[in-house]
Design an enzyme around this catalytic site. Structure first.
Site, PDB file in Angstrom:
ATOM      1  N   ALA A 200       0.861  -1.169  -0.069  1.00 44.39           N
ATOM      2  CA  ALA A 200      -0.103  -0.233  -0.114  1.00 44.39           C
ATOM      3  C   ALA A 200       0.902   1.285  -0.008  1.00 44.39           C
ATOM      4  CB  ALA A 200      -0.877  -0.067   1.043  1.00 44.39           C
ATOM      5  N   CYS A 325      17.674   0.396   0.271  1.00 41.50           N
ATOM      6  CA  CYS A 325      18.110  -0.514   1.037  1.00 41.50           C
ATOM      7  C   CYS A 325      19.638  -0.390   0.704  1.00 41.50           C
ATOM      8  CB  CYS A 325      17.682  -1.831   0.538  1.00 41.50           C
ATOM      9  SG  CYS A 325      16.045  -1.639   0.185  1.00 41.50           S
TER      10      CYS A 325
END
Ligand SMILES: *Cc1c(COP(=O)(O)O)cnc(C)c1O
Length: 389
Positions: A200, A325
């Site tokens: 989401a 990341c």
């Protein structure tokens, strides 16, 4: 200072309308969706309405949607669940070398457990072909996992064609569609997708909630065991407000997809042309046309992506040098290396990802600041001096 957020591939702002839809479920409707009283049943209605919205948006049946804690969980659940479920068939999994770490690290874990993983190389634009997938399939192959759209360079894979070759050979297709859902049209039935992951917070919904689409008939062992939530497919009390937010966000995204995509791709193209036109020795990364409407990724040769980001940040522009990341580590992005970029060019990459709220003025501002930043950094760069002299 003016602040411009161009890191929408990392996460997006929660839409005010989504927050509004969530509010009752964070306040008065706090029941457990499994409870039979009013508080519980109101929460249950919220969850099921969101499931219907999401299923409608994907061309799926509501019974095929499992809510999860996000994209990473959905990816892990699909891979680990499918190999466990179909272990009698074999031990082989196919993927690509540009997947998100949620897939690549799951594949590494599978290899350690004795599974065979084929990691297909991509071309210079980040594409794999259906022929490559077909050629990798053996009679031991359980599934292929190929991302719908790449989070770093925005390249959109030929998923319907890949699904076709998988099905001809009796192999399941999972797709990590976290960057695609809510941004470009997806119909799981028409496209032949067996399993699909979404999240989401990549389409202006809340963080920590996502879903896994599992085609009817694919019954994976629950990856989290406990209660019977999600029809025994994912244990744990439902994140009711989060799920309601996901439902509201997908409804908004689908309702405005066409206009948002048209507006964003125009801004994207203006950014790309502006950057390529004003800064010398710049390369566009990813496919020129098979590309997400909101993704710009360029390598500004002879300077460091990390320095560019710092200077952009000082000027109020939030960008990224690949994926959230990997920043913090000194290795260049595995995606850019997979596209065949030399290390030094990969190091000079900047990703600008637009959102529903990005404006023309934001693009003007970036096109003013970025060339100045590049010039300053190149002035200090011995590599650049060597190249121009
Ligand atoms: C963000 C992202 C994920 C991880 O999703 P989370 O909800 O943050 O766990 C996985 N795959 C891709 C392609 C992504 O962009």
């Amino acid at each position: 200072m003016k602040r411009i957020y161009l890191d929408n591939a990392a996460t997006t702002a929660l839409s005010p309308k989504v927050l509004e839809a969530m509010m009752p479920y964070l306040t008065e409707i706090y029941g457990n969706a499994s409870s039979p009283h009013w508080f519980g049943q109101e929460a249950r209605r919220g969850v099921e309405a969101a499931r219907e919205k999401l299923a409608g948006a994907l061309g799926a049946d509501p019974s095929e949607i499992v809510f999860t804690g996000g994209g990473t969980e959905s990816d892990n659940a699909a891979l680990f669940g499918a190999v466990e479920k179909y272990k009698k068939k074999g031990n082989h999994v196919i993927t690509t070398n540009v997947e998100h770490h949620a897939i690549l690290h799951a594949c590494e874990a599978l290899e350690k457990k004795g599974y065979a993983v084929t990691c297909l190389p991509v071309d210079e634009y980040g594409l794999v072909t259906p022929e490559q997938v077909a050629a990798a399939i053996t009679d031991k192959t359980i599934l292929a996992s190929v991302m719908f759209a790449n989070n770093e360079v925005g390249t959109v894979m030929p998923i319907p064609e890949i699904a076709k070759v998988c099905h001809e050979k009796g192999v399941l297709l999972h797709t990590d569609a976290v960057q695609a859902v809510g941004h470009i049209p997806i119909n799981v039935k028409e496209m032949g997708i067996d399993m699909l992951s979404l999240s989401a917070h990549k389409f202006h919904g809340p963080k920590g909630v996502g879903a896994l689409y599992l085609k009817k008939g694919i019954r994976l062992p629950s990856h989290i065991v406990g209660g019977e939530q999600e029809k025994g497919r994912r244990a744990g009390t439902e994140n009711v407000a989060g799920i309601v937010g996901l439902g509201a966000a997908i409804e908004l995204a689908v309702a405005h997809m066409r206009e948002n995509a048209a507006r964003m791709s125009a801004l994207r193209d203006r950014l790309i042309e502006g950057i390529l036109g004003t800064i010398p020795e710049v390369k566009l990364n990813g496919h020129p046309t098979k590309r997400l409407p909101n993704n710009v990724n360029v390598s500004i040769k002879y300077i460091e992506g990390e320095s560019i980001l710092l200077m952009l940040d000082m000027n109020g522009i939030a960008a990224s040098s690949g994926s959230a990341c990997t920043s913090g580590s000194l290795d260049p992005s595995h995606v850019l290396l997979a596209l065949g970029l030399p290390h030094e060019v990969a190091h000079g990459s900047v990703r600008l990802t637009l959102g529903d709220d990005t404006t023309d003025e934001d693009v003007d501002y970036v096109l003013k600041i970025l060339p100045e930043v590049a010039k300053k950094l190149r002035f200090m760069s011995p590599l650049w001096k060597g190249a121009v002299e």
